[in-house]
Write an enzyme that holds these catalytic residues in place. Sequence first.
Site, short mmCIF file in Angstrom:
data_model
loop_
_atom_site.label_atom_id
_atom_site.label_comp_id
_atom_site.label_asym_id
_atom_site.label_seq_id
_atom_site.Cartn_x
_atom_site.Cartn_y
_atom_site.Cartn_z
N ASP A 226 58.09 26.09 -16.14
CA ASP A 226 59.13 25.12 -15.76
C ASP A 226 59.82 24.59 -17.02
O ASP A 226 59.17 24.04 -17.91
CB ASP A 226 58.45 23.97 -14.99
CG ASP A 226 59.40 22.90 -14.51
OD1 ASP A 226 60.63 23.09 -14.57
OD2 ASP A 226 58.89 21.84 -14.07
N MET B 33 55.47 13.53 -12.39
CA MET B 33 55.41 13.06 -13.77
C MET B 33 55.19 11.55 -13.68
O MET B 33 56.12 10.75 -13.84
CB MET B 33 56.71 13.44 -14.49
CG MET B 33 56.75 14.92 -14.84
SD MET B 33 58.43 15.59 -14.94
CE MET B 33 58.69 16.03 -13.22
N SER C 88 64.54 23.96 -8.71
CA SER C 88 64.27 22.54 -8.91
C SER C 88 65.43 21.70 -8.38
O SER C 88 66.55 21.77 -8.89
CB SER C 88 64.06 22.24 -10.38
OG SER C 88 64.05 20.83 -10.56
#
Length: 221
Positions: free
Chosen positions: A176, A68, A8
């Site tokens: 995640d 998101m 990430s």
Amino acid sequence: MNIKVSPSLLAADFARLGQELKEIEAAGADMLHLDVMDGVFVPNISFGMPVIASLRKVSSLYFDVHIMITDPIRYIDDLAKAGADGVTFHLEAAEDVGAVIDRIHDRGMKAGLTLRPGTPVERLLPYLPRLELALVMTVEPGFGGQSFLPEMMDKVSAIRQSAEALGKGELLLQVDGGVDRSTAGACGAAGANCLVAGSAIFGKADYRGEIAAIRAAAQGG
Ligand code: DX5
Ligand code: ZN
């Protein structure tokens, strides 16, 4: 099981993003996880299309974009233009989940669906036949560096079981949040085949060693 590792970028040094990308690619990353946050669906803002588009020019890695964002359908076209290969969105954020999946496919990308830790997995399962990726969040979305929630492994097992019942062995079943060499084993044991890790890789001295350790732990677990 063949385990993919998706580092990430949120945990990378943003002052040297291009260099970080080259280093992570050389270190054996299978894909790159890009967290796009809108400050509304989650209480944080990260980066958006211009950053993805710039990185696209210097890398051929698979761009695994985790959005998101409230009302995600508004941004699917822009994500395709910026160079996303796959887009994973939150089912809580979308009015019509099926329409977002269709839009992602129409724009030539792989569709992923995810859910907050407090959302029951039963809300995701009906969409499995139409997905290339299902993501189980093991932290509350919004920030890197939080602790892994082991009780989410039940969701991973439930998705793995449903995928098998559907004959969808190729599904990417991703985890995640708080993934590192000590938590990756539980993910692999529950049936995950794709692990996102931010702080466990970026910021460490040896990217190759960290990626390999996470992969090995997941395979052994
Ligand atoms: C959190 C993000 C994660 C985050 C993971 O909302 O979706 O991808 O970067 O960071 P770590 O691996 O540090 O928990
Ligand atoms: Zn993420």
